[in-house]
Enzyme design. Structure first.
Site, mmCIF file in Angstrom:
data_model
loop_
_atom_site.group_PDB
_atom_site.id
_atom_site.type_symbol
_atom_site.label_atom_id
_atom_site.label_comp_id
_atom_site.label_asym_id
_atom_site.label_seq_id
_atom_site.Cartn_x
_atom_site.Cartn_y
_atom_site.Cartn_z
ATOM 1 N N VAL A 102 0.848 -1.203 0.000
ATOM 2 C CA VAL A 102 0.000 0.000 0.000
ATOM 3 C C VAL A 102 0.880 1.249 0.000
ATOM 4 C CG1 VAL A 102 -0.304 -0.044 2.530
ATOM 5 C CG2 VAL A 102 -1.920 1.198 1.150
ATOM 6 N N GLY A 103 2.033 1.165 0.665
ATOM 7 C CA GLY A 103 2.944 2.309 0.683
ATOM 8 C C GLY A 103 3.696 2.391 -0.635
ATOM 9 N N PRO A 206 -10.245 17.095 8.874
ATOM 10 C CA PRO A 206 -11.175 16.343 9.732
ATOM 11 C C PRO A 206 -11.856 15.203 8.978
ATOM 12 C CG PRO A 206 -11.787 18.684 9.573
ATOM 13 C CD PRO A 206 -10.657 18.472 8.636
ATOM 14 N N HIS A 312 8.305 -6.260 10.151
ATOM 15 C CA HIS A 312 7.441 -5.687 9.102
ATOM 16 C C HIS A 312 6.508 -6.757 8.507
ATOM 17 C CE1 HIS A 312 7.184 -2.200 6.004
ATOM 18 N NE2 HIS A 312 6.019 -2.827 6.134
ATOM 19 N N ILE A 313 5.586 -7.230 9.350
ATOM 20 C CA ILE A 313 4.680 -8.308 8.914
ATOM 21 C C ILE A 313 3.213 -7.869 8.955
ATOM 22 C CG2 ILE A 313 6.225 -10.235 9.486
ATOM 23 C CD1 ILE A 313 4.606 -10.513 12.155
ATOM 24 N N GLY A 314 2.993 -6.539 8.894
ATOM 25 C CA GLY A 314 1.627 -6.005 9.023
ATOM 26 C C GLY A 314 0.607 -6.719 8.154
HETATM 27 C C1 GLV Z 1 3.465 -2.499 3.863
HETATM 28 O O1 GLV Z 1 4.089 -1.863 4.639
HETATM 29 C C2 GLV Z 1 2.818 -1.937 2.710
HETATM 30 O O2 GLV Z 1 3.032 -0.762 2.404
HETATM 31 O O3 GLV Z 1 2.069 -2.676 2.064
#
Ligand code: GLV
Length: 347
Positions: A102-103, A206, A312-314
């Site tokens: 996603v990043g 907001p 880093h296993i989110g």
């Molecule tokens: C994980 O950090 C991503 O950006 O998918």
């Protein structure tokens, strides 16, 4: 829009000669990881000539620069820096850079924009997995799970003791969300059943509707760092958020504050965090992201008891990663055909 490419199915070319001709007219894709799920690679192989880096360590830069030359699309990961040099090496036929993440701060999107290169990414699909991991990390940190588990093995567990291995519960606490996008909202929704006293959020603009679902109050950065018992970092890494958790920010935090970061290591000044943890300026930290990654084995953070570090296993849930692989492939196929991508970075 780039010109539409037509893709004939490979099965129409039974003879070897035809197959060779067909292969040479197929778009060329370079994949920087051999270990992405095959279902994504299979989608690509039906229509493209696919070559991949073959080791499970990130592709060395010189290899990337050599291999990307002449490719129509690049399938990359957050371990690859895709900058002007790489785009130059690719050549003007490059139409798409798709990352299985996603990043996308590892991609020079402005440079892509200038060259008309479309950029694909994988938001949404990993939101639940990342929110789940964030909760797991938060609970492991506040209830000291790893520290306690070690005691079972090292003889530290002598008997049940009233105040031994006590942590700080979420119930009745003030939780500050730094960032309140899709992932932040899902994390907040998972925190609500733990009965915090209040959830606050800090964002540039907001988000009243989203905030209402978890009864969150918008506060500025200062109020969040001064008043929170837990701070959950779930923002993108941008020039504005880079090292925003600085010495000054840690000095303002309450001594019982627990910092959880599943966004990007760069949002935190890691030296300042180390000092804050060592000097008990804050209670603990849970990090799924660090600078650098992997964290060197001699990093001082690894010597502290009050920090939980994950590699880093989110989004590392099997189905999520498989779907990320397919989305990245579909993004490439769509970009090559001039179609709408599953998820395209707005340039
Ligand atoms: C994980 O950090 C991503 O950006 O998918």
């Amino acid at each position: 829009m780039p010109p539409r490419l037509s893709f004939a199915p490979v099965r129409n070319f039974a003879k070897q000669g035809n197959l060779t001709r067909r292969m040479s007219s197929q778009p060329k894709v370079y994949v920087t990881r051999p270990d992405v799920d095959d279902s994504g690679l299979e989608l690509l192989r039906k229509r493209c000539q696919v070559s991949t880096w073959n080791e499970t360590i990130p592709v060395p830069r010189c290899e990337l620069i050599r291999e990307v030359a002449g490719k129509d699309a690049l399938y990359c990961a957050l371990t690859d820096k895709i900058d002007k040099e790489v785009l130059d090496a690719a050549g003007s036929q490059l139409k798409c850079v798709a990352t299985i993440s996603v990043g996308y701060e590892h991609i020079d999107v402005q440079e892509c924009k200038k060259r008309g290169i479309r950029v694909g990414f994988t938001p949404d699909v990993l939101t639940d997995a990342t929110a789940e991991l964030t909760l797991a990390l938060l609970l492991a940190t506040n209830r000291r799970l790893f520290e306690a588990n070690k005691q079972v093995y090292n003889g530290g567990w002598k008997s049940w003791a009233p105040m031994w291995m006590c942590g700080q519960g979420l119930k009745g606490s003030r939780v500050g969300m730094f960032g309140f996008g899709r992932i932040g909202q899902e994390i907040a929704a998972r925190i609500v059943p733990f009965k915090p006293a209040e959830i606050t959020y800090t964002t540039r603009s907001p988000r009243p509707q989203e905030a209402a679902t978890v009864n969150a109050r918008r506060v500025d950065f200062d109020e969040m760092v001064c008043n929170s018992d837990f701070i959950v970092v779930c923002c993108a890494l941008t020039p504005e958020t880079k090292e925003i958790f600085s010495t000054e920010a840690f000095q303002k935090m309450k001594p019982n504050c627990i910092l959880i970061n599943t966004a990007r290591g760069g949002v935190v000044d890691q030296k300042a965090l180390y000092e804050a943890l060592k000097n008990k300026q804050i209670l603990a930290a849970g990090l799924d992201v660090t600078t650098p990654e992997p964290l060197p084995l001699d990093d001082p953070l690894l010597k502290l008891d009050n920090v939980v570090i994950l590699p880093h296993i989110g989004s590392a849930d099997i189905e999520t990663r498989k779907e990320m692989s397919r989305i990245t492939a579909r993004n490439i196929l769509a970009a090559l055909a001039g179609d709408k991508m599953d998820a395209e970075v707005k340039l």
